[in-house]
Design a protein around this motif. Structure first.
Motif, short mmCIF file in Angstrom:
data_model
loop_
_atom_site.label_atom_id
_atom_site.label_comp_id
_atom_site.label_asym_id
_atom_site.label_seq_id
_atom_site.Cartn_x
_atom_site.Cartn_y
_atom_site.Cartn_z
N ASP A 80 0.83 -1.21 0.00
CA ASP A 80 0.00 0.00 0.00
C ASP A 80 0.86 1.25 0.00
O ASP A 80 0.52 2.25 -0.64
N ALA A 81 2.00 1.19 0.70
CA ALA A 81 2.90 2.34 0.75
C ALA A 81 3.39 2.72 -0.64
O ALA A 81 3.32 3.89 -1.05
N TYR A 82 3.87 1.74 -1.38
CA TYR A 82 4.38 2.03 -2.73
C TYR A 82 3.27 2.47 -3.67
O TYR A 82 3.42 3.46 -4.40
N SER A 83 2.17 1.76 -3.67
CA SER A 83 1.07 2.09 -4.60
C SER A 83 0.50 3.48 -4.31
O SER A 83 0.27 4.28 -5.23
N SER A 84 0.30 3.80 -3.03
CA SER A 84 -0.27 5.10 -2.67
C SER A 84 0.67 6.24 -3.03
O SER A 84 0.25 7.28 -3.55
N ALA A 85 1.97 6.04 -2.77
CA ALA A 85 2.94 7.08 -3.08
C ALA A 85 3.00 7.34 -4.57
O ALA A 85 3.03 8.50 -5.02
N ILE A 86 3.00 6.29 -5.38
CA ILE A 86 3.09 6.47 -6.83
C ILE A 86 1.81 7.10 -7.37
O ILE A 86 1.85 7.93 -8.29
N GLU A 87 0.66 6.75 -6.81
CA GLU A 87 -0.60 7.40 -7.21
C GLU A 87 -0.51 8.91 -6.98
O GLU A 87 -0.91 9.71 -7.84
N GLN A 88 0.03 9.32 -5.84
CA GLN A 88 0.17 10.73 -5.53
C GLN A 88 1.16 11.41 -6.47
O GLN A 88 0.97 12.56 -6.89
N ILE A 89 2.21 10.72 -6.82
CA ILE A 89 3.21 11.27 -7.75
C ILE A 89 2.58 11.52 -9.11
O ILE A 89 2.75 12.58 -9.71
N LEU A 90 1.85 10.55 -9.61
CA LEU A 90 1.25 10.69 -10.94
C LEU A 90 0.17 11.76 -10.96
O LEU A 90 -0.12 12.34 -12.01
N ALA A 91 -0.44 12.01 -9.82
CA ALA A 91 -1.49 13.04 -9.76
C ALA A 91 -0.91 14.45 -9.63
O ALA A 91 -1.65 15.43 -9.76
N HIS A 92 0.38 14.56 -9.41
CA HIS A 92 1.02 15.86 -9.22
C HIS A 92 1.48 16.41 -10.57
O HIS A 92 2.17 15.71 -11.32
N PRO A 93 1.12 17.65 -10.93
CA PRO A 93 1.46 18.17 -12.26
C PRO A 93 2.95 18.26 -12.54
O PRO A 93 3.37 18.14 -13.70
N ASP A 94 3.77 18.48 -11.51
CA ASP A 94 5.22 18.58 -11.71
C ASP A 94 5.90 17.23 -11.53
O ASP A 94 6.62 16.75 -12.41
N LEU A 95 5.67 16.58 -10.41
CA LEU A 95 6.37 15.33 -10.12
C LEU A 95 6.07 14.23 -11.14
O LEU A 95 6.92 13.37 -11.40
N SER A 96 4.90 14.26 -11.72
CA SER A 96 4.54 13.25 -12.71
C SER A 96 5.42 13.33 -13.96
O SER A 96 5.44 12.38 -14.76
N GLN A 97 6.15 14.44 -14.13
CA GLN A 97 7.02 14.60 -15.29
C GLN A 97 8.47 14.25 -14.98
O GLN A 97 9.33 14.37 -15.86
N TRP A 98 8.75 13.85 -13.75
CA TRP A 98 10.13 13.50 -13.39
C TRP A 98 10.50 12.16 -14.03
O TRP A 98 9.66 11.47 -14.61
N GLU A 99 11.78 11.81 -13.92
CA GLU A 99 12.29 10.68 -14.68
C GLU A 99 12.32 9.35 -13.92
O GLU A 99 12.07 8.29 -14.51
N TYR A 100 12.60 9.38 -12.63
CA TYR A 100 12.87 8.13 -11.92
C TYR A 100 12.18 8.08 -10.55
O TYR A 100 11.98 9.11 -9.91
N ILE A 101 11.90 6.84 -10.12
CA ILE A 101 11.51 6.55 -8.75
C ILE A 101 12.56 5.61 -8.17
O ILE A 101 12.91 4.60 -8.79
N LEU A 102 13.07 5.96 -6.99
CA LEU A 102 14.00 5.11 -6.28
C LEU A 102 13.32 4.58 -5.02
O LEU A 102 12.88 5.37 -4.17
N CYS A 103 13.21 3.27 -4.90
CA CYS A 103 12.68 2.65 -3.69
C CYS A 103 13.84 2.20 -2.81
O CYS A 103 14.74 1.49 -3.27
N VAL A 104 13.84 2.65 -1.57
CA VAL A 104 14.82 2.18 -0.59
C VAL A 104 14.05 1.77 0.66
O VAL A 104 13.04 2.40 1.00
N GLU A 105 14.52 0.74 1.34
CA GLU A 105 13.77 0.23 2.47
C GLU A 105 14.54 0.38 3.78
O GLU A 105 15.75 0.61 3.79
N HIS A 106 13.81 0.24 4.87
CA HIS A 106 14.31 0.59 6.20
C HIS A 106 15.38 -0.35 6.73
O HIS A 106 15.97 -0.08 7.77
#
Length: 246
Positions: A80-106
């Motif tokens: 849910d953490a990854y899916s929710s974060a990416i949904e928010q990114i794609l809904a953002h007019p600026d961030l949705s145009q960025w190039e990469y997502i980096l996932c790092v874990e605790h």
């Protein structure tokens, strides 16, 4: 270090990188640092992460003069953490145009130059939509987190072998302890949503392999970069001695 006494007449102060501009240009092209490489970092975590992990995350180097945004998905189930974060990114007019997502874990101790190495590999290999650092599951029988042979036609997620020479190991699914994705792949409407789901009914499936089981159907490819080595940290000692890196 103090300079030794000397008489200096200006001779050649052009600098090391100016000596061979063709070679320097080739190096820069390989790294891709001359163009936009904006990265959104997603970190799913509970309230606290171990200090050693935090130190390794602080030391991560990113491309110079490019945007970096860090998102902490706190107290959420990992899928849910990854899916929710990416949904928010794609809904953002600026961030949705960025190039990469980096996932790092605790619990991943990541190398300081790991992001730069993954980016360089991405530039050299546009056929891949995601590259992961090399790391293993915890415990004495830890598996290399390159899941599934691409040489077997049937869908499979058998753990593959690492490349001792630091090459790429293509596979059918990646762990997400340190994984770089092209953001553009999440704009593909053919991919099922939510992208990442931890399944506990009808067979157990982690969120990462759930995603790749779908993405591979549409031609998306992934690999592990064995030149980027990430440790898997067992702080409490659930898989052996405490404060141990697998």
């Amino acid at each position: 270090m103090a300079n030794k006494p000397a008489l200096i007449i200006q001779d050649d102060f052009q600098g090391e990188h100016n000596k061979d501009l063709s070679a320097t240009r080739t190096r820069l092209l390989q790294g891709g640092t001359w163009k936009r490489q904006r990265i959104i970092v997603i970190l799913p975590s509970a309230d606290l992460i171990p200090a050693k992990v935090a130190l390794s995350h602080w030391n991560l180097a990113f491309p110079p003069n490019n945007g970096v945004l860090r998102i902490l998905a706190q107290g959420m189930e990992v899928g849910d953490a990854y899916s929710s974060a990416i949904e928010q990114i794609l809904a953002h007019p600026d961030l949705s145009q960025w190039e990469y997502i980096l996932c790092v874990e605790h619990d991943n101790l990541v190398p300081s130059d790991g992001v730069l190495k993954l980016l360089e590999r991405m530039e050299k290999h546009p056929e891949f939509s995601a590259l992961s650092a090399a790391y293993f599951t915890k415990g004495v029988s830890g598996c290399f987190q390159a899941w599934g042979s691409v040489n077997i036609p049937e869908v499979n997620f058998m753990p593959q072998l690492p490349d001792p020479n630091g090459g790429l190991v293509e596979c059918r699914g990646l762990g997400m302890g340190m994984c770089l994705f092209r953001l553009s792949m999440f704009k593909d409407e053919r991919l099922r949503r939510p992208w990442f789901v931890t399944q506990k009914e009808g067979g157990v499936s982690t969120q990462d392999l759930y995603f790749w089981g779908d993405a591979r159907k549409y031609g998306y490819r992934c690999a592990v970069d064995c030149s980027v080595k990430s440790g898997h940290y067992d702080y409490r000692g659930d898989f052996g001695p405490p404060d141990f890196v697998w």
